[in-house]
Motif scaffolding. Structure first.
Motif: not given
Length: 659
Positions: A327-342, A384-391, A501-505
Motif C-alpha cells: 500500500a502507499d503507507f506514507d501517502l507519497d504516491g508509490d507502493w510500499d511493502v509491509y511484513v511481520d515475522e512469526m 496481517a490485514q490492511i484498511a483505513d480503520l479510523d477513517g 488524484d486521490v492517493p492512498g486507500a
C-alpha cells in the motif's frame, strides 16, 4: 429544462479547476516526497482470545455501523476452544469490544473472505464454509454455517470472471492439492460450482514436494494485459484463458522463491503495478522458513512472458514473513511493502526480542531504492490485514501471531493494530508503549453540532468527526450559478475538473443529484468520473447510475492494483424529478454506496487507489469524449475526500445538504 451551452460549462470548469487546486494545497492532500512512514501501536486485545494457535485474520463491517470490525479464527491445531471470534469497532482505533464469538466449535484455515454471499446486504464470512450473517449482528448473535467448500491454506474473494461478483479463490496442499475457483450460482445456499485451476502433484518427497502457501493475500490481477484477472502462484502464474475463470493455463516462468521449508514451498503474494509502467507486477515474501526473502518481480513486457526479480534489502532475524501487504503507507504516491515475522518459529537463542513489524519505504517510486523501517520490535504477526480503520485517509494494519511466543509481553497472545500517522499524527491518545511512537498525543476533538444546510468554509459533518476540510481534495457548491446548481443535458455540458488524484486507500465522493431523465438502455449517466474511456477497466473511479431490471440504481467503479471493480447498489432506486444525496466510499477493504444516507450496496475491495496525473475528472459526463455518458438533470454540492466517511458521517453529510 433550459439547455446550457458548452462554452458556459467550460468557463465554469476553468474557474473550478483553480479552486480545486487551492483546496488541495489547503487540505494537505499532496504530502511531501519521501515522508517517513510513522505508525503507533495499540492492542485490540492483550492476552486473548483463548487458545494458543490462530490462523485467520479478516476485516469487514459485520454489524453495518460503518466501521470495520476484526475477525480472528482459531486453527484446528493447538489447545483451547475452536471458535471464530470478532472484535467490534467502537469508533476509535484504540477502542474495541471483544473477543465476541462469531461462530463456535469451528476452526479456520489461514485465509478468509468477507463478502455478501446471498446479497441480503449483510457481509458474510467464507473460509472452507459459508458462514451467513443473520443480520443485526450484535454481541451474543452468531453467524450461521451454511455449506462447505474445499477449504485450504489460502482463501480470498476475487472477481475472476469479470461479472462484478466475487468468486472464492482457494489454494490447498491437503486432500486434493491445488488452486480452486468457486463460482456462486443463482441459489448461493447450494454448493458452488468448482473449477480446478491448477493441480499440484503429490510427490514422494513429502512436504518438500508441495506448495504450502501461494496465492494470498492478493495474488490475482491482469498479468498478461488481456483485460481479465490471472493468478500469481509460487514459481509460476495461471493464465485465465477464457476470461470466465473456467479455463486456466500454468506458465512456469516466474523466477525466485521456490525453495522449500519444513512445510514445503511457501510465499505470500500481492499483484500490483510496482513501477507504474502499466504492467502488473508480483510482490512475494517467503514464509514458514527461516531467513526468508522479500522481492518484487517485474513484468517486463506486460504479458507475463518475461520477469525480473528485484530483492528488497533484508537483514531480518528470524525473517519468517507470514504477512505481506502492499500500500502507499506514507501517502507519497508509490507502493510500499509491509511484513511481520512469526513469533514461535526459527527464533535464534538469545534473539527472542528480534521479531518485528516492518515497512520497506519505496524511495524512488519505481521499486529500485528501498529504506527499511522497523515499526515495532518484540511483537510478531501472521496474516496481517490492511484498511483505513479510523477513517482518516491512510492505511492502518491489523495483525496477530499464529502462536504467541518469544514476544515483548511475556509470550501472551495479542491482537494488534498499527495506526498510520501519515494523515493525522494526533489522532488518538498514547499507544501501547511498544514501538517508536509512544508519546502522548492530543485528545480527540470536542464533539460539535451538525452542519447548516449550506455548509460554510469549515463545517462539521456529524458529532463524530472534525469537519469537511479533513482529507478534502476538491469541492463544488455551484453557488454562483442560476439556482445554485449545475444543469446538464443529454447533448452537452460538463465540468472539467482537471486531473485530480486521490492517493492512498481511502476515498469518499458525494453529491446531490436530480435526474430529469435517463439516457440509453442502460440508464448510464455519469455523476463524477475519472476515466480514459467507457469500459470498466478504463475507470480510475466513477459514480453513476445504472439500470437494474425496471429500476435505476447507483453504480461505483474503482481501480486498485491495476484492476477496476464495479459495485451496483442492491437497493435505493434513483428516481427522476427527485433530489437524491449519493455517496461512494472506499476504506481500503470495502466499496460502499449510499443513497440519502442509507447503505444500499457493498462489496470487498482492497489495495491503494491507482493514480494518474494525465487522466482527467469530469462532472456530468465521462472523459475523454463529450456526450459519451452524459448526465441529464441537476448536480449540486459535489465533494471528493481522501478519507473514508463512516455511516454516521455519510448520514450527517446527507442531512447537511438538503434539497
Amino acid at each position: 429544462m433550459a439547455s446550457r451551452d458548452t462554452s458556459a460549462i467550460r468557463l465554469v470548469a476553468t474557474r473550478l479547476c483553480s479552486l480545486a487546486a487551492s483546496v488541495i494545497l489547503l487540505a494537505g492532500a499532496m504530502p511531501s516526497a519521501h515522508a517517513e512512514p510513522r505508525f503507533k501501536h495499540h492492542f485490540i486485545d492483550k492476552g486473548g482470545p483463548e487458545g494458543d494457535i490462530f490462523s485467520n485474520t479478516a476485516l469487514g463491517d459485520l454489524d453495518k455501523d460503518g466501521r470495520l470490525d476484526v475477525i480472528v479464527g482459531r486453527s484446528r491445531y493447538g489447545k483451547g476452544p475452536r471458535n471464530i471470534y470478532w472484535y467490534r469497532n467502537q469508533g476509535r482505533i484504540d477502542a474495541w469490544q471483544g473477543p465476541l464469538v462469531l461462530v463456535s466449535g469451528v476452526s479456520c484455515g489461514c485465509g478468509g473472505a468477507v463478502l455478501d454471499v446471498d446479497r441480503d446486504g449483510w457481509p458474510d464470512f467464507v473460509d472452507g464454509c459459508w458462514y451467513r450473517n443473520p443480520g443485526r449482528l450484535k454481541p451474543g448473535v452468531a453467524f450461521e454455517p451454511t455449506w462447505t467448500i474445499h477449504g485450504g491454506h489460502d482463501t480470498e474473494a476475487a472477481d475472476l470472471d469479470g461479472d462484478g461478483r466475487p468468486e472464492i479463490l482457494v489454494h490447498t496442499q491437503q486432500g486434493r492439492p491445488g488452486v480452486y475457483v468457486y463460482h456462486a450460482g443463482p441459489a448461493p445456499s447450494k454448493r458452488w460450482e468448482e473449477t480446478r485451476a491448477l493441480a499440484v502433484p503429490v510427490t514422494s518427497k513429502g512436504n518438500r514436494g508441495l506448495v504450502h502457501a501461494a496465492v494470498a493475500p492478493r495474488g490475482f490481477g491482469d498479468l498478461d494485459g488481456d483485460g481479465d484477472a490471472d493468478i500469481a502462484f509460487n514459481g509460476s502464474w495461471l493464465e485465465n484463458l477464457d476470461g470466465k475463470a473456467r479455463r486456466w493455463k500454468e506458465h512456469r516462468n516466474l523466477p525466485g522463491f521456490t525453495r522449500s521449508g519444513p512445510w514445503g514451498r511457501a510465499v505470500r503474494c500481492w499483484v500490483v503495478d510496482m513501477d507504474k509502467d502499466g504492467h502488473m507486477d508480483v510482490v512475494q515474501s517467503e514464509c514458514d522458513m527461516p531467513n526468508a526473502r522479500v522481492a518484487w518481480f517485474e513484468n517486463v513486457r506486460g504479458d507475463g512472458s518475461q520477469w525480473t526479480m528485484h530483492p528488497l534489502p533484508n537483514d531480518c532475524t528470524p525473517g519468517d514473513f507470514h504477512s505481506l501487504a502492499v500500500a502507499d503507507f506514507d501517502l507519497d504516491g508509490d507502493w510500499d511493502v509491509y511484513v511481520d515475522e512469526m513469533e514461535h518459529l526459527h527464533v535464534p537463542k538469545g534473539r527472542e526480542g528480534a521479531i518485528g513489524m516492518i515497512v520497506w519505504e519505496n524511495r524512488d517510486g519505481k521499486g529500485a531504492n528501498w529504506t527499511k523501517h522497523v515499526l515495532v520490535s518484540g511483537l510478531g504477526g501472521h496474516q496481517a490485514q490492511i484498511a483505513d480503520l479510523d477513517g482518516d485517509g491512510d492505511v492502518d494494519i491489523v495483525t496477530r501471531p499464529y502462536k504467541p511466543a518469544h514476544n515483548a509481553i511475556g509470550g501472551r497472545m495479542h491482537v494488534s493494530v498499527l495506526e498510520n500517522l501519515a494523515r493525522n499524527p494526533n489522532a488518538t491518545g498514547p499507544g501501547s508503549g511498544i514501538g517508536p511512537d509512544t508519546a502522548a498525543s492530543a485528545p480527540p476533538p470536542t464533539p460539535a453540532e451538525a452542519a447548516p444546510p449550506k455548509p460554510a468554509a469549515n463545517p462539521t459533518v456529524t458529532n463524530r468527526t472534525a469537519n469537511l476540510r479533513d482529507g478534502l481534495v476538491a469541492r463544488w457548491t455551484f453557488d454562483d450559478l442560476p439556482g445554485n446548481v449545475a444543469t446538464f443535458d443529454a447533448d452537452h455540458g460538463r465540468v472539467e475538473a482537471g486531473p485530480l488524484d486521490v492517493p492512498g486507500a481511502a476515498l469518499t465522493v458525494a453529491a446531490r443529484v436530480k435526474a430529469e431523465s435517463f439516457t440509453g438502455s442502460g440508464h448510464d449517466g455519469r455523476i463524477l468520473s475519472k476515466a480514459v474511456g467507457i469500459q470498466e477497466q478504463d475507470h480510475y473511479w466513477m459514480l453513476s447510475t445504472w439500470r437494474v431490471g425496471r429500476t435505476t440504481r447507483l453504480r461505483f467503479r474503482l481501480k486498485t492494483g491495476g484492476k477496476t471493480d464495479t459495485l451496483i447498489a442492491d437497493a435505493g432506486d434513483v428516481q427522476t424529478g427527485v433530489w437524491t444525496h449519493v455517496a461512494a466510499v472506499y476504506d481500503g477493504q470495502t466499496m460502499r454506496l449510499y443513497a440519502d444516507g442509507r447503505l444500499v450496496g457493498s462489496r470487498p475491495k482492497s489495495g491503494s487507489i491507482d493514480t494518474s496525473p494525465q487522466v482527467p475528472v469530469w462532472i456530468g459526463d465521462n472523459p475523454p469524449d463529450p456526450g459519451s455518458r452524459p448526465w441529464h438533470g441537476l448536480i449540486d454540492d459535489v465533494g471528493i475526500w481522501g478519507r473514508a466517511f463512516d455511516a454516521d458521517q455519510v448520514r450527517g453529510l446527507h442531512q447537511a445538504s438538503p434539497p
